[in-house]
Design a protein around this motif. Structure first.
Motif, mmCIF file in Angstrom:
data_model
loop_
_atom_site.group_PDB
_atom_site.id
_atom_site.type_symbol
_atom_site.label_atom_id
_atom_site.label_comp_id
_atom_site.label_asym_id
_atom_site.label_seq_id
_atom_site.Cartn_x
_atom_site.Cartn_y
_atom_site.Cartn_z
ATOM 1 N N LEU A 1 0.841 -1.191 0.000
ATOM 2 C CA LEU A 1 0.000 0.000 0.000
ATOM 3 C C LEU A 1 0.876 1.240 0.000
ATOM 4 C CD1 LEU A 1 -2.767 1.461 0.379
ATOM 5 C CD2 LEU A 1 -2.415 1.201 2.851
ATOM 6 N N HIS A 2 0.583 2.173 -0.909
ATOM 7 C CA HIS A 2 1.318 3.438 -0.981
ATOM 8 C C HIS A 2 0.302 4.575 -1.120
ATOM 9 C CE1 HIS A 2 4.973 1.102 -1.400
ATOM 10 N NE2 HIS A 2 4.403 0.435 -2.396
ATOM 11 N N ILE B 1 3.058 5.933 3.678
ATOM 12 C CA ILE B 1 2.104 7.045 3.654
ATOM 13 C C ILE B 1 2.920 8.328 3.668
ATOM 14 C CG2 ILE B 1 0.208 8.193 4.843
ATOM 15 C CD1 ILE B 1 -0.525 5.488 6.066
ATOM 16 N N GLN B 2 2.740 9.167 2.653
ATOM 17 C CA GLN B 2 3.531 10.385 2.533
ATOM 18 C C GLN B 2 2.626 11.580 2.243
ATOM 19 O OE1 GLN B 2 7.301 9.963 0.208
ATOM 20 N NE2 GLN B 2 6.483 7.966 -0.366
ATOM 21 N N ASN B 3 2.947 12.702 2.887
ATOM 22 C CA ASN B 3 2.265 13.969 2.614
ATOM 23 C C ASN B 3 0.739 13.808 2.654
ATOM 24 O OD1 ASN B 3 4.831 15.305 1.991
ATOM 25 N ND2 ASN B 3 4.780 14.122 0.093
ATOM 26 N N SER B 4 0.263 13.093 3.666
ATOM 27 C CA SER B 4 -1.160 12.785 3.759
ATOM 28 C C SER B 4 -1.658 13.033 5.177
ATOM 29 C CB SER B 4 -1.418 11.334 3.352
ATOM 30 O OG SER B 4 -1.045 11.112 2.006
ATOM 31 N N SER B 5 -2.966 12.958 5.349
ATOM 32 C CA SER B 5 -3.542 13.169 6.678
ATOM 33 C C SER B 5 -4.603 12.122 6.979
ATOM 34 C CB SER B 5 -4.161 14.564 6.777
ATOM 35 O OG SER B 5 -5.222 14.727 5.849
ATOM 36 N N LEU B 6 -4.620 11.697 8.250
ATOM 37 C CA LEU B 6 -5.689 10.856 8.786
ATOM 38 C C LEU B 6 -6.351 11.658 9.892
ATOM 39 C CD1 LEU B 6 -3.445 8.676 7.704
ATOM 40 C CD2 LEU B 6 -4.864 7.067 8.979
ATOM 41 N N LEU C 1 5.158 -0.220 8.501
ATOM 42 C CA LEU C 1 4.610 1.076 8.100
ATOM 43 C C LEU C 1 5.706 2.126 8.114
ATOM 44 C CD1 LEU C 1 2.308 3.124 7.496
ATOM 45 C CD2 LEU C 1 2.057 3.379 9.981
ATOM 46 N N THR C 2 5.855 2.823 7.006
ATOM 47 C CA THR C 2 6.697 4.012 6.951
ATOM 48 C C THR C 2 5.794 5.200 6.661
ATOM 49 O OG1 THR C 2 8.616 2.786 6.123
ATOM 50 C CG2 THR C 2 8.603 5.162 5.780
ATOM 51 N N MET C 3 5.794 6.187 7.562
ATOM 52 C CA MET C 3 4.913 7.346 7.408
ATOM 53 C C MET C 3 5.748 8.622 7.531
ATOM 54 S SD MET C 3 1.242 7.867 9.261
ATOM 55 C CE MET C 3 0.048 9.046 8.643
ATOM 56 N N LEU D 1 8.217 6.480 11.767
ATOM 57 C CA LEU D 1 7.469 7.724 11.642
ATOM 58 C C LEU D 1 8.442 8.893 11.643
ATOM 59 C CD1 LEU D 1 4.715 6.977 14.337
ATOM 60 C CD2 LEU D 1 4.705 6.332 11.919
ATOM 61 N N SER D 2 8.334 9.784 10.664
ATOM 62 C CA SER D 2 9.254 10.914 10.626
ATOM 63 C C SER D 2 8.573 12.152 10.065
ATOM 64 C CB SER D 2 10.500 10.574 9.792
ATOM 65 O OG SER D 2 10.167 10.290 8.459
#
Length: 263
Positions: free
Chosen positions: A88-89, A150-155, A172-174, A205-206
């Protein structure tokens, strides 16, 4: 391989994947997936299944979806926005106002690596032996940390029993993303307002913000119980809360977990 661009997919109903059910290689661009209802898992999107699946989401909104599956053990169902059992990307997207009765209001990810069928099972399948579940028996393998990104996104504003924003049973890499205003509510042990990290989760997470999330019991922003280890770098954790008798308004690390490195 399928690419969908500029579509709205809404008001679907199914047991799994009420909006989209993907068992192949799917790319979504500039799409809206909203107001779909699954009676089990994957209100908006179900990614995975018997085949190895890949889902790439770019510039999309996934909102107002529901996954209503529930059982007494609270581990089987989830993923109001996305249920993930594949690669998932997610890029430049918003996952908001989704609901799961069990795990992961925004996302529930359980991917543990590509499914590899043994040589013996391949031979049996070719010979036409399909009795029971034998044709689906697989050898285990480990997922790579970059299989789920998950990059440049919001939950935001998602809700679940555990993992208001996300429940993670996988890698998970976020990066460069926001987890805010999510809630883990539904029982007196509901935990992980922002993220609920199960024992086999591996988090990196970074450059993130985790703010204004809420959990009834433990971990307003993050409930962490990884036996693998995790990292947080340049992450702001602020204004998160737990219930009156809760613990760890920001981060709750379960006893015996592997180290969560914060820098």
């Amino acid at each position: 391989k399928v690419s969908l661009t500029g579509l709205t997919i809404q008001h679907g109903q199914a047991e799994q994947g009420a909006g989209i059910s993907n068992y192949g290689h799917l790319t979504l661009s500039d799409c809206v997936i909203k107001n779909n209802v699954a009676s089990q898992s994957g209100g908006g999107i179900y990614n995975g299944g018997l085949a190895n699946a890949t889902l790439i989401i770019t510039n999309c909104n996934i909102l107002g979806n529901k996954a209503l599956g529930d059982d007494r053990y609270n581990i089987k169902y989830g993923g109001g926005g996305i249920f993930n059992n594949g690669k998932l990307h997610v890029n430049n997207s918003q996952i908001t106002h989704n609901l799961a009765a069990e795990n992961g209001g925004g996302i529930y990810s359980i991917y543990r690596g590509e499914k590899k069928v043994s040589e013996a099972q391949l031979i049996l399948t070719e010979l036409g032996f399909y009795a029971g579940s034998t044709r689906h028996k697989q050898l285990g393998s480990s997922a790579h940390i970059d299989d789920i990104t998950i990059q440049n996104s919001s939950l935001s504003y998602n809700r679940a029993d555990n993992g208001g924003g996300m429940a993670v049973h996988s890698v998970l890499t976020m990066v460069n993303s926001t987890i805010d205003h999510n809630k883990a509510i539904g029982s007196n042990v509901s935990s992980g307002g922002g993220i609920f990290a199960h024992f086999d989760a591996q988090l990196v997470l970074s450059n993130m913000t985790m703010s204004s999330n809420y959990a009834v019991a433990r971990g307003g922003a993050l409930r962490y119980y990884s036996k693998v280890g995790g990292e947080m770098a340049n992450v702001t954790v602020a204004f998160n809360q737990v219930g009156q008798h809760g613990e760890g308004a920001g981060i709750f690390v379960v006893n015996h977990a592997e180290a969560l490195t914060i820098s």
